[in-house]
Design an enzyme around this catalytic site. Sequence first.
Site, mmCIF file in Angstrom:
data_model
loop_
_atom_site.group_PDB
_atom_site.id
_atom_site.type_symbol
_atom_site.label_atom_id
_atom_site.label_comp_id
_atom_site.label_asym_id
_atom_site.label_seq_id
_atom_site.Cartn_x
_atom_site.Cartn_y
_atom_site.Cartn_z
ATOM 1 N N ASP A 248 36.136 -40.938 30.022
ATOM 2 C CA ASP A 248 36.275 -40.200 31.338
ATOM 3 C C ASP A 248 35.718 -40.063 32.219
ATOM 4 O O ASP A 248 35.053 -40.049 32.209
ATOM 5 C CB ASP A 248 36.589 -38.706 31.192
ATOM 6 C CG ASP A 248 38.125 -38.685 30.190
ATOM 7 O OD1 ASP A 248 38.153 -38.747 29.682
ATOM 8 O OD2 ASP A 248 38.393 -37.123 29.614
ATOM 9 N N LYS A 270 40.429 -44.244 35.138
ATOM 10 C CA LYS A 270 41.861 -45.321 35.327
ATOM 11 C C LYS A 270 41.971 -45.963 35.076
ATOM 12 O O LYS A 270 40.932 -47.317 34.816
ATOM 13 C CB LYS A 270 41.343 -45.325 37.217
ATOM 14 C CG LYS A 270 39.520 -45.267 37.177
ATOM 15 C CD LYS A 270 39.574 -45.596 38.871
ATOM 16 C CE LYS A 270 38.189 -44.534 39.643
ATOM 17 N NZ LYS A 270 37.006 -45.066 39.655
ATOM 18 N N MET A 383 39.307 -27.294 37.855
ATOM 19 C CA MET A 383 40.653 -28.656 38.772
ATOM 20 C C MET A 383 41.324 -27.449 40.094
ATOM 21 O O MET A 383 42.388 -27.377 39.783
ATOM 22 C CB MET A 383 41.748 -28.858 38.117
ATOM 23 C CG MET A 383 40.932 -30.412 36.840
ATOM 24 S SD MET A 383 42.596 -30.251 35.517
ATOM 25 C CE MET A 383 42.060 -29.139 34.853
HETATM 26 N N1 SAH Z 1 35.898 -29.909 29.536
HETATM 27 C C1 SAH Z 1 35.619 -30.186 30.836
HETATM 28 C C2 SAH Z 1 36.618 -30.100 31.808
HETATM 29 C C3 SAH Z 1 37.984 -31.078 32.069
HETATM 30 S S1 SAH Z 1 38.339 -30.226 32.795
HETATM 31 C C4 SAH Z 1 34.887 -28.670 30.430
HETATM 32 O O1 SAH Z 1 34.963 -27.920 29.658
HETATM 33 O O2 SAH Z 1 33.650 -28.954 31.092
HETATM 34 C C5 SAH Z 1 38.104 -30.858 34.732
HETATM 35 C C6 SAH Z 1 37.095 -30.054 35.815
HETATM 36 O O3 SAH Z 1 36.539 -29.327 35.291
HETATM 37 C C7 SAH Z 1 36.941 -30.294 37.157
HETATM 38 O O4 SAH Z 1 38.005 -30.345 38.165
HETATM 39 C C8 SAH Z 1 35.988 -29.340 37.189
HETATM 40 O O5 SAH Z 1 36.568 -28.188 37.931
HETATM 41 C C9 SAH Z 1 35.570 -29.022 36.082
HETATM 42 N N2 SAH Z 1 34.391 -29.648 36.074
HETATM 43 C C10 SAH Z 1 33.327 -30.791 35.661
HETATM 44 N N3 SAH Z 1 32.787 -30.705 35.594
HETATM 45 C C11 SAH Z 1 32.123 -30.310 35.889
HETATM 46 C C12 SAH Z 1 30.382 -30.732 37.252
HETATM 47 N N4 SAH Z 1 29.775 -31.593 37.000
HETATM 48 N N5 SAH Z 1 30.768 -29.124 37.849
HETATM 49 C C13 SAH Z 1 31.410 -28.318 38.211
HETATM 50 N N6 SAH Z 1 32.316 -28.607 37.677
HETATM 51 C C14 SAH Z 1 32.865 -29.070 36.569
#
Ligand code: SAH
Length: 464
Positions: A248, A270, A383
């Site tokens: 991803d 993408k 998000m």
């Molecule tokens: N599966 C992922 C979430 C995917 S949705 C998980 O468990 O973390 C994507 C969102 O996750 C982003 O928009 C952000 O809000 C958050 N996110 C993912 N990685 C991040 C990071 N390193 N720092 C802060 N927020 C993060």
Amino acid sequence: MQHYPVFLSVKGQRIALSGGGEAAVAKLRLLLKTEAEIVVYAADPVAEIQDWAAQGKLSLVQRALAAGDLSSEVLFYAADEDHAEDARTAAIAQDAGVLVNIVDNLEDSQFITPAIVDRDPVTVAIGTEGAAPVLARAIKADLEERLSPNLGMLARVGKSFRKAVDALPFGRARRDFWADYYFKSGPRVETQGEGAAAQALDELLFQHVYADAQPGHVAFVGAGPGDPELLTLKARKALDAADVVIYDRLVAPEILELARREAKLIDAGKTPYGQHTPQEHINGLIVEHALQGHLVVRLKSGDPTVFGRLDEELDACDAARVAYTVVPGITAASAAVASIGQSLTKRGRNASVRFLTGHDVDGFADHDWSDLAAPGAVAAVYMGKKAARFMQGRLIMHGADPFTPITIVENASRADQRVIGSTLTTLPQDLADAHLTGPALTFIGLSPRRAAATLTKFQQQELA
Ligand code: SAH
């Protein structure tokens, strides 16, 4: 429920019984089916009990139970058919710390034996807490009729195949296989004995594995928040073994580095035209590579089960009969909260925490705002950047304190991590000022352990 049903392991354990009459015989019939060691204390046992003793099925002590006889028994039955004697023998057992059942005396018994339908290893236990023995008998009769007498045999044979069935992918394929065995091919041969059942099972397994199941395997792996040291060992192993890695947008480049050198890396974040890859296309990519016999690692940021559209990809695998495993990862909320010296739950503050998304398919996501507006509520918003103003409005509308602490953690666990302390009132402005470019997690109800003002100043300096 006054009585808690359990299946007690009695193999090699000792069970004692006092009594030598019909009540004793009735209990012993059932007890002799177990793999326990049975000891009977009876001064004058009926012939049947003597026969069992002669056949070595139980040990018979031909005198009344006396103090000091019991110690390591797991269960004791008082079947003396005499109230005073039952009370005496039960007291001996109780003194020795052995659980007691007194036949036909629910009140003074510590445990009761349910009515059972015995298709060993399938055992159905029916209890009515003594309220309705007639009902228990009726249910038992009903089940006896409904369950084939050979069910136990089928289950025994099935049990011996459990390891072999690992050849089938976890999930639907295995369930389908067992359903076919228990409801179709098993019943066809069940009257012909264990050998026939085993052969039928073997053939059925062959059919399922070779006709239906597909080669290849997909591991849905959590890549964690970014820091490669926050990968699980399982994730490392999967990356080491991968033929294909489909990743991803948010998966950190340092983590992709860990993939096997020969592995084909596919960016599912993408298209070459800079747009998001449609989910169906990603599903297609996963299945297509697995069907070529590859080990596909589907690498998702954080934990694959959190806002990762995992189910759609699992469904695609199921539909194509492709086997898969899920390897959990550290989700952004866990990584982000670690950076602010707080915990997600705290005694006296919040006994639950919510993981929310700022966006869903319909745009800004709706939630139980009044719950979130309550003092002490904590939520981790994924998000949430674009939804900040919307959430602010909803929370204030539902009575949230305007000074509710808010913390935004950008790039949690990464070298460029930033923490922005804010409040509900200043959130949109603070966000605009921060010019976030990386993934960010917003905490409602948490402030960084250090004073927010200091942090903000620090942030400002850093940005200048
Ligand atoms: N599966 C992922 C979430 C995917 S949705 C998980 O468990 O973390 C994507 C969102 O996750 C982003 O928009 C952000 O809000 C958050 N996110 C993912 N990685 C991040 C990071 N390193 N720092 C802060 N927020 C993060």
